[in-house]
Design a protein around this motif. Structure first.
Motif, mmCIF file in Angstrom:
data_model
loop_
_atom_site.group_PDB
_atom_site.id
_atom_site.type_symbol
_atom_site.label_atom_id
_atom_site.label_comp_id
_atom_site.label_asym_id
_atom_site.label_seq_id
_atom_site.Cartn_x
_atom_site.Cartn_y
_atom_site.Cartn_z
ATOM 1 N N VAL A 29 0.865 -1.180 0.000
ATOM 2 C CA VAL A 29 0.000 0.000 0.000
ATOM 3 C C VAL A 29 0.899 1.227 0.000
ATOM 4 O O VAL A 29 1.793 1.346 0.838
ATOM 5 N N GLU A 30 0.666 2.130 -0.947
ATOM 6 C CA GLU A 30 1.421 3.379 -1.008
ATOM 7 C C GLU A 30 0.455 4.549 -1.112
ATOM 8 O O GLU A 30 -0.489 4.506 -1.902
ATOM 9 N N SER A 31 0.702 5.567 -0.322
ATOM 10 C CA SER A 31 -0.074 6.799 -0.427
ATOM 11 C C SER A 31 0.477 7.629 -1.575
ATOM 12 O O SER A 31 1.692 7.656 -1.791
ATOM 13 N N GLY A 32 -0.431 8.286 -2.295
ATOM 14 C CA GLY A 32 0.018 9.099 -3.410
ATOM 15 C C GLY A 32 -1.082 9.964 -3.976
ATOM 16 O O GLY A 32 -2.102 10.203 -3.327
ATOM 17 N N TYR A 33 -0.859 10.388 -5.204
ATOM 18 C CA TYR A 33 -1.761 11.313 -5.887
ATOM 19 C C TYR A 33 -2.033 10.783 -7.289
ATOM 20 O O TYR A 33 -1.131 10.274 -7.954
ATOM 21 N N MET A 34 -3.282 10.930 -7.739
ATOM 22 C CA MET A 34 -3.638 10.499 -9.093
ATOM 23 C C MET A 34 -4.825 11.327 -9.580
ATOM 24 O O MET A 34 -5.625 11.813 -8.778
ATOM 25 N N GLY A 35 -4.919 11.436 -10.887
ATOM 26 C CA GLY A 35 -6.105 12.030 -11.491
ATOM 27 C C GLY A 35 -6.018 13.507 -11.788
ATOM 28 O O GLY A 35 -7.030 14.124 -12.101
ATOM 29 N N GLY A 36 -4.857 14.080 -11.711
ATOM 30 C CA GLY A 36 -4.732 15.511 -11.970
ATOM 31 C C GLY A 36 -3.901 15.813 -13.196
ATOM 32 O O GLY A 36 -3.552 14.925 -13.974
ATOM 33 N N THR A 37 -3.586 17.087 -13.355
ATOM 34 C CA THR A 37 -2.885 17.542 -14.549
ATOM 35 C C THR A 37 -1.438 17.962 -14.296
ATOM 36 O O THR A 37 -0.656 18.044 -15.236
ATOM 37 N N THR A 38 -1.091 18.217 -13.059
ATOM 38 C CA THR A 38 0.266 18.668 -12.733
ATOM 39 C C THR A 38 1.211 17.484 -12.662
ATOM 40 O O THR A 38 0.908 16.485 -12.022
ATOM 41 N N LYS A 39 2.351 17.596 -13.307
ATOM 42 C CA LYS A 39 3.381 16.548 -13.233
ATOM 43 C C LYS A 39 4.093 16.643 -11.892
ATOM 44 O O LYS A 39 4.389 17.746 -11.413
ATOM 45 N N ASN A 40 4.363 15.480 -11.287
ATOM 46 C CA ASN A 40 5.107 15.396 -10.029
ATOM 47 C C ASN A 40 4.573 16.326 -8.945
ATOM 48 O O ASN A 40 5.316 17.118 -8.366
ATOM 49 N N LYS A 139 3.817 8.911 -6.095
ATOM 50 C CA LYS A 139 3.976 8.527 -4.696
ATOM 51 C C LYS A 139 4.102 9.783 -3.835
ATOM 52 O O LYS A 139 4.847 10.710 -4.176
ATOM 53 N N ALA A 140 3.365 9.798 -2.732
ATOM 54 C CA ALA A 140 3.433 10.929 -1.806
ATOM 55 C C ALA A 140 4.782 10.931 -1.087
ATOM 56 O O ALA A 140 5.502 9.928 -1.066
ATOM 57 N N GLU A 141 5.077 12.037 -0.483
ATOM 58 C CA GLU A 141 6.306 12.210 0.261
ATOM 59 C C GLU A 141 6.445 11.116 1.324
ATOM 60 O O GLU A 141 5.454 10.590 1.823
ATOM 61 N N ASP A 142 7.686 10.804 1.680
ATOM 62 C CA ASP A 142 7.965 9.709 2.619
ATOM 63 C C ASP A 142 7.208 9.839 3.935
ATOM 64 O O ASP A 142 6.763 8.844 4.494
ATOM 65 N N TYR A 143 7.049 11.061 4.452
ATOM 66 C CA TYR A 143 6.396 11.207 5.755
ATOM 67 C C TYR A 143 4.909 10.845 5.709
ATOM 68 O O TYR A 143 4.290 10.648 6.766
#
Length: 181
Positions: A29-40, A139-143
């Protein structure tokens, strides 16, 4: 092993991550971001709601140990799928209810479950969960990773995540990894 992927957004990714980390058959399981337009995008970027990303968890699971339908049921039962762009006090498009699918079979099973829940009036209001093809996962930041397990005494963990985990454990005891019981 029959490893499959799915990405869920159901409000704050800390809550969703904590729940799915306990599920038998879930391998990663990894927290992150998806579905938007901004890279990284960064957490700061998505918090303003302008990037279009949702807070999500990307998970890998062994389909021989846990079915996609079981994961969907857990997803729908552990957040408010009828609340548009909001989960509790978390408000904004980044907290939307969303399933990013990787296969046509996942899409079809998701749409079938939503149709069944709607027909059976499982929820008092219409389901607003977005069903979209998977896009690039950032992938979201390590914290943000393993947040609940690393910070159980923080107030958000104690007052928001722990009650959700308790509710999940009560309803889905047979789905919890044995070493966590």
């Amino acid at each position: 092993m029959n490893i499959q992927k799915i990405t869920f957004g159901s409000g704050c990714f800390w809550c969703t991550e904590a729940i799915f980390q306990t599920v038998k058959g879930v391998k990663k399981v990894e927290s992150g971001y998806m579905g938007g337009t901004t890279k990284n995008p960064t957490y700061a970027d998505i918090c303003n709601g302008d990037t279009g990303h949702a807070e999500v968890i990307g998970l890998e699971y062994d389909a021989d140990e846990v079915t996609f339908e079981e994961l969907l049921l857990i997803f729908f039962k552990t957040h408010d799928a009828t609340s548009l762009n909001r989960q509790g006090n978390d408000v904004g498009t980044q907290y939307r209810s969303v399933i990013f699918y990787y296969t046509d079979e996942q899409r079809a099973k998701t749409e079938a479950m939503i149709a069944r829940f709607t027909q059976e009036k499982v929820f008092d209001k219409p389901i607003v969960t977005e069903v979209s093809p998977a896009a690039e996962f950032y992938k979201a930041e390590d914290y943000h990773q393993n947040y609940f397990n690393d910070n159980p005494s923080k107030s958000y963990c104690a007052f928001v995540i722990q009650p959700k985990l308790n509710k999940f454990a009560k309803e889905f005891t047979e789905k919890i990894k044995p070493e966590l019981l």
